[in-house]
Design an enzyme around this catalytic site. Structure first.
Site, mmCIF file in Angstrom:
data_model
loop_
_atom_site.group_PDB
_atom_site.id
_atom_site.type_symbol
_atom_site.label_atom_id
_atom_site.label_comp_id
_atom_site.label_asym_id
_atom_site.label_seq_id
_atom_site.Cartn_x
_atom_site.Cartn_y
_atom_site.Cartn_z
ATOM 1 C CB ILE A 130 -0.983 -0.009 1.196
ATOM 2 C CG1 ILE A 130 -1.873 1.235 1.193
ATOM 3 C CG2 ILE A 130 -0.281 -0.190 2.527
ATOM 4 C CD1 ILE A 130 -2.964 1.197 0.163
ATOM 5 C CD GLU A 134 3.311 11.540 -1.354
ATOM 6 O OE1 GLU A 134 2.560 11.139 -2.257
ATOM 7 O OE2 GLU A 134 3.624 12.742 -1.194
ATOM 8 C CB SER A 139 -0.689 10.424 10.530
ATOM 9 O OG SER A 139 -0.048 9.338 11.171
ATOM 10 C CD GLU A 248 -2.668 0.898 7.839
ATOM 11 O OE1 GLU A 248 -1.534 1.373 8.066
ATOM 12 O OE2 GLU A 248 -3.394 1.274 6.893
ATOM 13 N N GLY A 345 17.062 -10.935 31.942
ATOM 14 C CA GLY A 345 18.424 -10.576 32.330
ATOM 15 C C GLY A 345 19.341 -10.413 31.133
ATOM 16 N N GLY A 346 20.599 -10.752 31.304
ATOM 17 C CA GLY A 346 21.605 -10.550 30.264
ATOM 18 C C GLY A 346 21.294 -11.267 28.967
#
Length: 387
Positions: A130, A134, A139, A248, A345-346
């Site tokens: 779609i 631009e 919006s 959408e 965690g990590g």
């Protein structure tokens, strides 16, 4: 890990079957190989054709054209089920095809256009994108600058589009262009096949997340299209775009909720087996209560999404409700992902971790399909009290 959607008043046996079929498909055909797609920046065409064969691209197509003829609730179910794949880029490409681009053709296409294109769209041989956004108009659809000027028995298009999902490797773009320069809302929609002369991918964009989704910057240089590529009524494309925005927004929330539920399930499983301080992480009240609250939030957004979808299916104006669901839902999904990464965690910060990818992918939800701030304005404008 459970990915079974809870039955609710809105789900028929047919919709439940669609959910379960889709969850099984992505678990078997997408999740095990998605890392390779992320690395390639592309979803293989074969996967779309498999989905087409299973009827996944035909849910909203009328029965007279070989589809199931279902309504917004089917899209809500389908998007939530897709969200369980944990690869939002894949999910986005599919939903752009089925629920962001295709509705324009279904709502406004002539019998000749439907006869020409619907078969290959449903099979996955023609994948849609779609083309509205631009560089200077997101919006604010009415602010777009791409032009279409009468030229013989057709139209001459010039302009640019950006952030167009699925357009690098796709087959056709449903594209908005200004046809009435004297009217801010004088926009029309066109069907632009990918290999049309003058219609080019200027570059493939490099994104923070959604890595397996191809995203294009497009240019149109004197693109000529015959009249049979004009989609719908002349100068009414702005209103067609506005009409589909609710769908959408809904499927963006749906894919987010599907992913958030998987993230919660993954994190609960991890914290329940991860040992720390002579117990598991889940034994810490701060963690298990936070995860319980996350589950409550996801359940609430899911219920709100299905209700807004049901209102729409009844023909009731649900712009306020759906905009609120989009605003809240996208933020909730990101809150959930933040906690899930924190509690991993990590390892949650490592690229090898599923939750790390899901956190990156979720960040786009409050931006795409209408930013949270725009959605809140939609709610606010409809909240004035007559006195």
């Amino acid at each position: 890990m459970s990915t079974t959607v809870h039955r609710n008043i809105y789900l028929s046996d047919e919709l439940q079957a669609i959910y379960e079929q889709t969850v099984a498909f992505v678990a078997n055909e997408v999740t095990p190989v998605g890392d390779a797609w992320e690395e390639a920046g592309q979803v293989p065409r074969e996967i779309y054709k498999q989905m087409g064969e299973l009827g996944m691209f035909s849910l909203r197509v009328p029965e007279r054209w070989g589809g199931l003829g279902l309504g917004p609730l089917a899209s809500a179910v389908f998007s939530e089920a897709l969200g369980t794949s944990t690869y939002a880029g894949f999910e986005a490409n599919v939903l752009v095809h089925t629920d962001m681009a295709l509705p324009h053709l279904l709502n406004a296409g002539s019998d000749e256009q439907l006869e020409r294109w619907l078969g290959s769209i449903q099979s996955g041989d023609t994948m849609l994108s779609i083309g509205v956004t631009e560089p200077d108009a997101g919006s604010d659809v009415a602010g777009l600058r791409t032009t279409a000027v009468r030229d013989g028995d057709g139209w001459r298009l010039n302009g640019a589009k950006t952030f167009i999902t699925g357009a690098v490797y796709g087959d056709m773009t449903v594209l908005a262009a200004r046809t009435d320069p004297d009217n801010r809302y004088g926009i029309s929609m066109f069907l632009v096949p990918a290999h049309t002369e003058g219609f080019e991918v200027a570059r493939k964009l490099d994104k923070h997340g959604w890595r397996c989704s191809d995203t294009a910057e497009l240019v149109l240089r004197d693109v000529w299209l015959s009249d049979d590529h004009l989609l719908g009524e002349l100068h009414r494309g702005f209103y067609a775009t506005m009409a589909n925005f609710q769908n959408e927004r809904m499927v963006i929330v749906g894919m987010g909720i599907g992913a958030a539920q998987v993230a919660i399930d993954l994190t609960n499983a991890y914290t329940q087996q991860r040992k720390a301080f002579d117990a598991t992480l889940y034994d810490l009240g701060a963690i298990r209560q936070r995860m319980a609250m996350n589950q409550a939030k996801v359940d609430a957004v899911r219920a709100s999404m299905y209700h807004a979808a049901w209102l729409t299916e009844q023909g009731i104006d649900a712009i306020k409700e759906m905009s609120g669901v989009k605003a809240l839902g996208a933020e909730v999904v990101n809150q959930v992902m933040y906690d899930c990464m924190q509690f991993h965690g990590g390892i949650g910060y490592m690229r090898e971790s599923t939750i790390e990818r899901m956190c990156r992918d979720a960040r786009l939800l409050p931006i795409g399909g209408g930013a949270t701030e725009v959605m809140l304005e939609e709610v606010a404008k409809r909240s004035y009290i007559d006195t």
